[in-house]
Design a protein around this motif. Structure first.
Motif, short mmCIF file in Angstrom:
data_model
loop_
_atom_site.label_atom_id
_atom_site.label_comp_id
_atom_site.label_asym_id
_atom_site.label_seq_id
_atom_site.Cartn_x
_atom_site.Cartn_y
_atom_site.Cartn_z
N UNK A 1 4.61 20.52 -26.61
CA UNK A 1 3.82 19.29 -26.55
C UNK A 1 4.07 18.40 -27.76
N UNK A 2 4.23 19.01 -28.93
CA UNK A 2 4.38 18.23 -30.17
C UNK A 2 5.56 17.26 -30.07
N UNK A 3 6.71 17.76 -29.60
CA UNK A 3 7.90 16.90 -29.58
C UNK A 3 7.72 15.73 -28.62
N UNK B 1 -4.18 24.93 -28.61
CA UNK B 1 -4.29 23.65 -29.31
C UNK B 1 -3.73 22.49 -28.50
N UNK B 2 -3.43 22.75 -27.24
CA UNK B 2 -2.89 21.72 -26.34
C UNK B 2 -3.70 20.43 -26.45
N UNK C 1 -10.58 15.93 -20.61
CA UNK C 1 -11.00 17.34 -20.62
C UNK C 1 -9.99 18.26 -21.30
N UNK C 2 -10.46 19.41 -21.71
CA UNK C 2 -9.57 20.44 -22.23
C UNK C 2 -8.75 20.99 -21.06
N UNK C 3 -7.44 21.16 -21.27
CA UNK C 3 -6.59 21.64 -20.17
C UNK C 3 -5.84 22.92 -20.54
#
Lengths: 694, 328
Positions: free
Chosen positions: B31-33, B120-121, B164-166
């Motif tokens: 996800x970071x990249x 931590x998404x 929302x948290x996923x």
């Protein structure tokens, strides 16, 4: 009149693609892979506004950045932009990052203007106008036969509904783009295209290059679905950048740009009313459609300039019918041809209403179609498909499955023109027996190379792998674009004609009475030092138009979650002479995949308040995966006597209609808009509290 | 993306010392990249924390043999999702965890994505992810989802952000009452799942309660709940975010459930739990009727928006089905 051989040795037998190995090993070079000496990256700065008056675009900071070799405007400074993604300026630089940095350094001064990006909003009288001088909604194009109102009044059954289809994006896995190299008054263009000639023609005059000095090359391309004709705005920009930078420029779009500015399938809002008599014969159809081509292709005219009309009423014979079609302009990118333009939305709505009528009449939906479909080909396909699908055992009263998980079945039909023309070809036969076929077509992914080799192999009594095929180069004998499902029907006859002429010459020149097959290499040896070459062209009698197809679908719907699992699709198609059953089936599998996306997953989502597209990534613009695929059975009705027709587009048409009917059959309630999502299933079943859906 | 400094840390202490005020740790990078390429985040330092050999617990799944009521399973922050999903022994004691891990992304993503990365998404809200929109979560002045396209948004929130948290693991970890060990300000702290996410409930600009320099070490999963399950429904069959997900864990003996915990994902900025439902279920038989009543309690305060009302019946179904899946 020319004729195909009967029986045939090669045609009609499955042949693996000649370039299969090159593709799966990565040896096949796509436009994305082309890297001419000294090439630069090209990128486009696009409007961040759905509508704005641009007054100044300052390139000076960008121009001064390291690695930047050219910075240009794409359409002047003082102008109005009318959609998110419209081209403003462009950069050519030595690295991707240099381009990105330079794009962010361009300063655009603009005054945002009111905009509208949703059809329902644009149709309101007080909506902001997309074009200041024209209303958003066009005057209707009207077609009327018979006496619709009288027929409706006298009908035994009438069904009426508003059906909606979404904007679907093409999203070929290889995005749009070109590598353009302008040197003096010549241009070389590597294009990801379904029409090399159309790329050349649309670049004619760009950067001052005459048509004869433009060479367009496309060895391999990763999909187009109707959206890759011509060089496009991005192609002309790449040419301008190449000229400005004095170097080759590779300008490939990213996934966001792909969703904004290179076309889409127009939406439709269809008010449909069908009527039948008590015996089930169709009496009347009344259709009013509002469809959006976005900003449209027809200039600053009402409704965006057309392009959103659909083929309504579809395929059935209605003695009385009326259709009114309106275009709705929106501040969104323009639509363009998309695999069977105008047909899938028409098939979806027509077939949905056909099932509603059948239910009201208490008739079996297949019987109801057999009674009303005027096309003999589809009649055969319904009968055949019904048996292979096991329709009689599977069809039951809508929503009658006990328990929360319900299965259902549905069917739908489609029609398409196809046919071919306008192709020339050339063959060179060498004394060692090698054969090179040359034709200025391109392989859209349908297996054109292999088809050419098969036809030549049939003519010469050889194996397809014995034939070298040169395509994808405008310096080769001309052929048309790969659109309208016409490539094979255009190319195969030209290859056959060319080979027949070559064979005749070879036999005359060498005195070998039949040079084919076992005699081939002996005959060729007698050619001596000068290879034989011959030219030919498309001939009548080897192709025709008019394809029909039907689909049967079986689904399982979880009525507590709304989730739809596709269990089976049976697709029965006629496309005349089947040249290669393997690539034909592959086309149909691909069409079904796209149709499943249209039916269940895909939809461009625009935000009403910002005017921007929200689902620019494949996690939110949902295309089907392997896991979403049902068991697919393709049944080909081979009709060699009709010649080659084409199958790419017919394959996609009936899919959504058949799936929608299967869902309605499973749950006993109809969902009137695509895509049919779990949220819509739950809403249709009355399970969603106080919901506002569209 | 913007330019940044790239450094490699060999221990958690070194990582914390390198991270600075605006740095990001890089583990799986899934996800970071993407966020960096879209200019959603622009760290000035990226600290590579892959392949830290010390402490060994970071890359290890520690499952004690001879499970007792007081034992814990410990999973390191850099263990991949695929390693969790394929762990045969875990499957026997924590079936819900395997189900949750198996539904994350695609096989390719699971092979690279880590436990820490999934917990931590960041938000997948399409306003947050739109490169040309600066939403509330990104420091803008409004959450566009309230009046806009809110099909995938929250039914419950304590702040103005509706995303929302996923994270799948967050939901099953909430049900299993997992403790997260974090290196924070020179000390090792243990956070409950509620503590790990509570900041996102009230602060629209956060995705969880960690500070940028906090370093996630391990997740400690109590094994005292012998039954667990995870269910989600997405629009597609695979490789799609859950529209709603649900996890439940507890003990079932003689047809009665005890110690039960139920959590919902994709309906709130945190894994959503309602204590009253746990109290209601305690000691009851796991029947459809009781599960349904528990679902009513959990969904009581749901505030559906224009386009996400379907999440209410969907969550109801998932709560029922997940609870009933606890029956042996």
């Amino acid at each position: 009149m020319a004729a195909w051989p009967n029986p045939s040795e090669v045609l009609g037998k499955p042949a693996t693609r000649l370039d299969a190995e090159a593709k799966v090993t990565g040896r096949a070079k796509y436009t994305y892979d082309v890297q001419p000496e000294g090439w630069l990256y090209g990128m486009i700065l696009r409007s961040k506004w759905a509508a704005a008056k641009v007054t100044k675009i300052d390139l000076s900071k960008a121009q001064a950045m390291p690695g930047v070799k050219a910075a240009i405007l794409t359409g002047g400074e003082n102008r109005t932009v009318r959609y998110y993604g419209q081209e403003l300026a462009a950069i050519a630089a030595t690295t991707k990052q240099a381009c990105l940095d330079a794009l962010r350094a361009i300063e655009v001064t603009a005054e945002p203007l009111p905009f509208v990006v949703k059809e329902d909003d644009a149709m309101k009288p007080d909506s902001p106008r997309v074009f200041e001088k024209s209303p958003n909604v066009s005057d209707p194009s009207v077609r009327e036969d018979g006496h619709v109102d009288d027929a409706m009044a006298s009908a035994a059954v009438v069904c009426e509904a508003e059906l909606r289809t979404q904007i679907q994006l093409h999203h070929p896995l290889e995005t749009h783009g070109n590598v353009v190299w302008i040197q003096n008054d010549h241009a070389t263009v590597w294009a990801s295209t379904q029409g090399i000639s159309s790329v050349r023609d649309s670049l004619n005059g760009a950067a001052g290059i005459p048509q004869s000095n433009i060479q367009v090359l496309c060895d391999y391309m990763g999909g187009g679905f109707g959206s890759k004709f011509g060089a496009g705005a991005h192609g002309r920009i790449a040419a301008d950048l190449s000229k400005a930078a004095g170097a080759p420029v590779k300008l490939m779009l990213n996934r966001l740009e792909q969703g904004l500015a290179v076309g889409n399938r127009p939406s439709s809002i269809q008010k449909v009313k069908f009527a039948a008599d008590k015996d089930g014969k169709l009496l009347a159809a009344d259709v009013e459609n509002h469809g959006s081509p976005g900003i449209g292709g027809g200039g600053q005219t009402a409704g965006g300039g057309g392009g959103a009309n659909i083929s309504m009423p579809y395929i059935y014979r209605f003695p009385n019918s009326r259709s009114k079609q309106f275009g709705v302009a929106l501040n969104t990118g323009a639509s363009t041809a998309f695999r069977a333009p105008g047909h899938p939305p028409a098939s979806f709505s027509t077939e949905s209403m056909m099932d509603e009528l059948a239910v009201k009449l208490g008739m079996d939906p297949v019987e109801f179609r057999l009674l009303n479909d005027p096309d003999g080909t589809r009649q055969e396909e319904y009968r055949d498909g019904r048996d292979k699908f096991g329709w009689a055992a599977k069809y039951k009263k809508p929503g009658s499955d006990p328990g929360p998980i319900k299965t259902g079945v549905g069917c739908a039909g489609g029609t398409w023109g196809g046919g071919g023309g306008g192709t020339k070809a050339e063959v060179q036969i060498n004394s060692d027996g090698t054969v090179e076929m040359r034709c200025g077509t391109q392989d859209l992914g349908t297996g054109s190379r292999t088809v050419i080799a098969m036809v030549a192999a049939e003519a010469f009594g050889l194996h397809p792998s014995d034939i070298t095929v040169k395509i994808g180069d405008t310096n080769l004998p001309p052929s048309g674009g790969s659109g309208g499902s016409s490539t094979t029907a255009s190319v195969a006859p030209a290859i056959w004609d060319t080979c027949q002429k070559a064979l005749e010459t070879l036999q005359q020149q060498t005195g070998v009475a039949d040079a084919r097959g076992a005699n081939w290499s002996d005959a060729c040896k007698k050619l001596g030092v000068t290879p034989l070459s011959a030219q030919g062209q498309w001939q009548k009698g080897l192709s025709s138009g008019g394809a029909g197809g039907v689909n049967f679908a079986e689904v399982e719907v979880d009525t507590e979650t709304g989730f739809i699992r596709l269990k089976k699709i049976v697709a029965v198609h006629d496309c005349g002479l089947i040249v290669n059953p393997l690539t034909t089936t592959s086309q149909i599998n691909g069409g079904i995949t796209s149709g499943i996306g249209y039916a269940l997953y895909e939809e461009r989502v625009m935000d009403r308040y910002t005017g921007l597209m929200l689902n620019n990534n494949f996690d939110s613009y949902k295309i089907p995966n392997i896991a979403d695929m049902p068991d697919i059975e393709v049944i080909l009705h081979n009709k060699p006597e009709r010649g080659v027709i084409g199958i790419g587009e017919p394959a996609v048409i009936p899919v959504a209609g058949a799936i929608a009917n299967a869902v309605a059959n499973a749950i006993g309630v109809r969902i009137h808009s695509l895509p049919i999502t779990p949220a819509k299933v739950l809403a249709a079943l009355g399970k969603v509290p106080n919901v506002t859906t569209v | 993306m913007n330019s940044f400094q790239y450094v490699t840390a060999h221990t958690p202490d070194e990582a914390v010392s390198l991270i600075g005020k605006n740095g990001r740790y890089l583990a799986g990078g899934i996800d970071l990249l993407g966020e960096m390429k879209d200019y959603i985040v622009s760290p000035d330092v990226v600290v590579n924390v892959k392949g830290m050999s010390q402490p060994t617990e970071l890359g290890t799944i520690l499952l004690p043999t001879g499970v007792t009521n007081t034992a814990n399973c410990q999973i390191g922050a850099s263990v991949t999702v695929a390693e969790i999903a394929a762990h045969e022994d875990l499957k026997k004691v924590l079936p819900g965890l395997i189900e949750a891990a198996s539904e994350i992304g695609s096989p390719q993503i699971r092979n690279v994505a880590t436990l820490a990365g999934n917990l931590l998404q960041h938000s997948r809200c399409w306003y947050y992810r739109q490169p040309d929109i600066v939403c509330l979560k990104r420091g803008g002045d409004m959450c566009h989802a309230h009046e806009g396209e809110n099909k995938y948004h929250s039914l419950f929130t304590g702040c103005a952000c509706l995303s929302p948290v996923v994270s799948n693991l967050s939901v099953i970890f909430a049900a299993l009452d997992v403790a997260i060990k974090v290196k924070r300000a020179g000390k090792t702290e243990t956070l409950s799942i509620a503590e790990f996410y509570q900041e996102a409930w009230k602060n629209p600009q956060t995705h969880n309660s960690l500070n940028p320099e906090d370093f996630l070490l391990t997740a400690s999963i109590p094994l005292k709940r012998t039954r667990s399950a995870y269910r989600q429904v997405s629009e597609k069959s695979e490789f799609d975010w859950a529209m709603v997900s649900c996890a439940a864990a507890g003990n079932v003996a003689n047809g009665k459930i005890t110690n039960v915990r139920v959590a919902l994902g994709a309906v709130a900025p945190v894994p959503y739990m309602v204590e009253a439902a746990h109290h209601f279920l305690e000691g009851k038989s796991l029947t459809d009727e009781n599960a349904s009543k528990a679902a009513d309690l959990i969904l009581k305060d749901a505030k559906p928006l224009a386009h996400n009302g379907y999440k209410v019946p969907l969550a109801h179904t998932l709560i029922r089905r997940t609870l009933l899946a606890l029956n042996p």
